[in-house]
Design an enzyme around this catalytic site. Sequence first.
Site, PDB file in Angstrom:
ATOM      1  N   GLY A  10      46.997 -29.063  11.181  1.00 22.94           N
ATOM      2  CA  GLY A  10      48.087 -28.071  11.270  1.00 22.94           C
ATOM      3  C   GLY A  10      49.249 -28.473  10.387  1.00 22.94           C
ATOM      4  N   GLY A  13      52.388 -26.185   9.392  1.00 24.01           N
ATOM      5  CA  GLY A  13      53.274 -25.627  10.415  1.00 24.01           C
ATOM      6  C   GLY A  13      54.654 -26.266  10.326  1.00 24.01           C
ATOM      7  CD  GLU A  36      47.899 -24.999   8.765  1.00 20.12           C
ATOM      8  OE1 GLU A  36      47.294 -24.056   9.313  1.00 20.12           O
ATOM      9  OE2 GLU A  36      48.927 -25.486   9.232  1.00 20.12           O
ATOM     10  CB  THR A 102      53.970 -27.500  24.365  1.00 20.20           C
ATOM     11  OG1 THR A 102      54.271 -26.397  23.505  1.00 20.20           O
ATOM     12  CG2 THR A 102      54.796 -28.693  23.971  1.00 20.20           C
ATOM     13  CB  SER A 124      54.516 -36.999  24.788  1.00 17.87           C
ATOM     14  OG  SER A 124      55.826 -36.702  25.214  1.00 17.87           O
ATOM     15  CG  ASN A 126      60.952 -33.911  23.958  1.00 19.13           C
ATOM     16  OD1 ASN A 126      61.117 -34.700  23.027  1.00 19.13           O
ATOM     17  ND2 ASN A 126      61.840 -32.979  24.261  1.00 19.13           N
ATOM     18  CG  MET A 127      55.788 -36.257  20.430  1.00 22.32           C
ATOM     19  SD  MET A 127      54.599 -37.584  20.250  1.00 22.32           S
ATOM     20  CE  MET A 127      53.147 -36.827  20.937  1.00 22.32           C
ATOM     21  CG  HIS A 157      66.590 -25.078  24.191  1.00 20.30           C
ATOM     22  ND1 HIS A 157      66.749 -25.619  25.447  1.00 20.30           N
ATOM     23  CD2 HIS A 157      65.832 -25.975  23.485  1.00 20.30           C
ATOM     24  CE1 HIS A 157      66.116 -26.786  25.503  1.00 20.30           C
ATOM     25  NE2 HIS A 157      65.554 -27.029  24.333  1.00 20.30           N
ATOM     26  CE  LYS A 161      63.023 -23.772  25.755  1.00 25.76           C
ATOM     27  NZ  LYS A 161      61.686 -23.998  25.192  1.00 25.76           N
ATOM     28  CB  THR A 168      62.979 -31.236  27.783  1.00 34.89           C
ATOM     29  OG1 THR A 168      62.012 -31.248  26.733  1.00 34.89           O
ATOM     30  CG2 THR A 168      63.711 -32.562  27.833  1.00 34.89           C
TER      31      THR A 168
HETATM   32  P1  NAD Z   1      53.735 -23.727  14.015  1.00 29.32           P
HETATM   33  O1  NAD Z   1      53.152 -22.429  14.460  1.00 29.32           O
HETATM   34  O2  NAD Z   1      54.798 -23.718  12.969  1.00 29.32           O
HETATM   35  O3  NAD Z   1      52.564 -24.720  13.533  1.00 29.32           O
HETATM   36  C1  NAD Z   1      51.283 -24.784  14.100  1.00 29.32           C
HETATM   37  C2  NAD Z   1      50.316 -24.948  12.940  1.00 29.32           C
HETATM   38  O4  NAD Z   1      49.008 -25.171  13.458  1.00 29.32           O
HETATM   39  C3  NAD Z   1      50.263 -23.687  12.054  1.00 29.32           C
HETATM   40  O5  NAD Z   1      50.492 -24.030  10.715  1.00 29.32           O
HETATM   41  C4  NAD Z   1      48.849 -23.178  12.281  1.00 29.32           C
HETATM   42  O6  NAD Z   1      48.298 -22.545  11.139  1.00 29.32           O
HETATM   43  C5  NAD Z   1      48.127 -24.496  12.582  1.00 29.32           C
HETATM   44  N1  NAD Z   1      46.816 -24.254  13.178  1.00 29.32           N
HETATM   45  C6  NAD Z   1      46.461 -23.330  14.103  1.00 29.32           C
HETATM   46  N2  NAD Z   1      45.137 -23.373  14.306  1.00 29.32           N
HETATM   47  C7  NAD Z   1      44.642 -24.358  13.509  1.00 29.32           C
HETATM   48  C8  NAD Z   1      43.348 -24.879  13.272  1.00 29.32           C
HETATM   49  N3  NAD Z   1      42.272 -24.390  13.889  1.00 29.32           N
HETATM   50  N4  NAD Z   1      43.223 -25.890  12.387  1.00 29.32           N
HETATM   51  C9  NAD Z   1      44.277 -26.407  11.736  1.00 29.32           C
HETATM   52  N5  NAD Z   1      45.531 -25.921  11.911  1.00 29.32           N
HETATM   53  C10 NAD Z   1      45.718 -24.925  12.794  1.00 29.32           C
HETATM   54  O7  NAD Z   1      54.293 -24.406  15.347  1.00 29.32           O
HETATM   55  P2  NAD Z   1      55.235 -25.691  15.466  1.00 29.32           P
HETATM   56  O8  NAD Z   1      56.646 -25.262  15.719  1.00 29.32           O
HETATM   57  O9  NAD Z   1      54.949 -26.644  14.361  1.00 29.32           O
HETATM   58  O10 NAD Z   1      54.718 -26.282  16.860  1.00 29.32           O
HETATM   59  C11 NAD Z   1      53.370 -26.646  17.026  1.00 29.32           C
HETATM   60  C12 NAD Z   1      53.170 -27.145  18.449  1.00 29.32           C
HETATM   61  O11 NAD Z   1      53.916 -28.343  18.655  1.00 29.32           O
HETATM   62  C13 NAD Z   1      53.660 -26.170  19.541  1.00 29.32           C
HETATM   63  O12 NAD Z   1      52.788 -26.255  20.641  1.00 29.32           O
HETATM   64  C14 NAD Z   1      55.035 -26.702  19.894  1.00 29.32           C
HETATM   65  O13 NAD Z   1      55.484 -26.333  21.182  1.00 29.32           O
HETATM   66  C15 NAD Z   1      54.768 -28.185  19.801  1.00 29.32           C
HETATM   67  N6  NAD Z   1      55.954 -29.039  19.631  1.00 29.32           N
HETATM   68  C16 NAD Z   1      55.929 -30.201  20.316  1.00 29.32           C
HETATM   69  C17 NAD Z   1      56.959 -31.105  20.158  1.00 29.32           C
HETATM   70  C18 NAD Z   1      56.856 -32.428  20.863  1.00 29.32           C
HETATM   71  O14 NAD Z   1      57.769 -33.256  20.745  1.00 29.32           O
HETATM   72  N7  NAD Z   1      55.760 -32.680  21.574  1.00 29.32           N
HETATM   73  C19 NAD Z   1      58.038 -30.829  19.318  1.00 29.32           C
HETATM   74  C20 NAD Z   1      58.015 -29.620  18.614  1.00 29.32           C
HETATM   75  C21 NAD Z   1      56.951 -28.726  18.763  1.00 29.32           C
END
Ligand code: NAD
Length: 270
Positions: A10, A13, A36, A102, A124, A126-127, A157, A161, A168
Site C-alpha cells: 500500500g 497511500g 499497491e 485499522t 497497533s 496507533n503507532m 480532530h 473525521k 485513541t
Molecule cells: P490510504 O487510503 O491513503 O492508503 C491505503 C493504501 O492501501 C492505498 O494506496 C490503497 O491503494 C492501498 N491498497 C488497498 N488494497 C491494496 C492491495 N490489495 N494491495 C496493495 N495495496 C492496497 O489510507 P491511509 O490514510 O494511508 O491509512 C491506511 C490505514 O492505516 C487505515 O486503516 C488507517 O486508519 C490506518 N492508520 C493507522 C495509523 C496507526 O498509527 N496505526 C495511523 C494512520 C493511519
Amino acid sequence: MSDVRIGIVGCAGRMGVALIREVANNPACVLVGGSERTESDAIGRDLGDVAGLEPLGYTVTAEPKKLFVDADVVLDFTVPATTADHAALAAESGAALVIGTTGLEASHMAALESAAQTTPIIQSANMSLGVNLLVQLTQQVAEILDPDFDIEIVEMHHRYKIDAPSGTALALGRAAAQGRGVDLDKVADRGRDGMPGERKRGDIGFAVLRGGNVVGDHSVVFAADNERVELTHKATDRTIFARGAVRAALWAHGKPPGFYGMSDVLGFEN
Ligand code: NAD
C-alpha cells in the site's frame, strides 16, 4: 548489524508515502520494494517518485509475494481484507509484518493470530510513540489517584473525521478504567446534553471537538477538588505514525514468532 530490509505494501497511500520517506531517511534500514493494488496509478512508478524523493531504484508492483520474500519486515497500512492476505504471505515467507491498518474485525484478527504462529506480527491502531506513552501514563495515574479524581477524556480532530470518540480516546478510557480496576463499558459517559444531572462518581467522561485540519489532540484530565492533573498529546503530522512503524520494524527483526503490540516494542510492562 546489517541493515534491516523493509518492504511497504500500500506504498502509494497517505501512510505508504510517509513510510517510504521514513524508511529512506533511516540509516538502520533499507527499502527493498513496495506494492499497491492492481488498479493503482502508482504501479510501475519508482518508489522515490511516488514519495516525492529522488529515484530509489524499485518500482511499485502489484505482486506482493516477491516483496515478502525479499524483505525482513513488511509494513502494512492498507485495508483489513488485504492485511489479512498479507499476514498469510508473511507466514509463508517468514518476513515479520508491522500492521497499522485499522478497522480489523474478528475474522481479520484470526488471520493475524494464525500468522503469528510462524512469524512476528506487530499490530497497533496507533503507532505514535507519544500516544502509546500517554496510554501507559494514563493507566499508571488512574491506578494511583482514587475516584475523588473525576476522569475526563477530551479529543479534537479535523472536520472530516466520521467516528467519535476517536479510537485513541477510547483506548485512553480503557487504560484509565484498567488502572482503576473497572469496566469502561459500565462507567463511560459518552455524551452530555440538556439536563444529564450531576456527574456520577467513578464515571469516565468523553468530550469530542471537531474542526480545521487537526491531526489529533488527546487530553486526559484527572480533576479533584482544588487540583487537576492533565496529560496531553498533540499530533501535528502523520510522520509520527511512520516513525513508530519503522521503530516497530527494527524491533521486530529477529524476534521469535508471536503477536506483539507497541507496548512490547516500547518495553512497557502491562
Ligand atoms: P490510504 O487510503 O491513503 O492508503 C491505503 C493504501 O492501501 C492505498 O494506496 C490503497 O491503494 C492501498 N491498497 C488497498 N488494497 C491494496 C492491495 N490489495 N494491495 C496493495 N495495496 C492496497 O489510507 P491511509 O490514510 O494511508 O491509512 C491506511 C490505514 O492505516 C487505515 O486503516 C488507517 O486508519 C490506518 N492508520 C493507522 C495509523 C496507526 O498509527 N496505526 C495511523 C494512520 C493511519
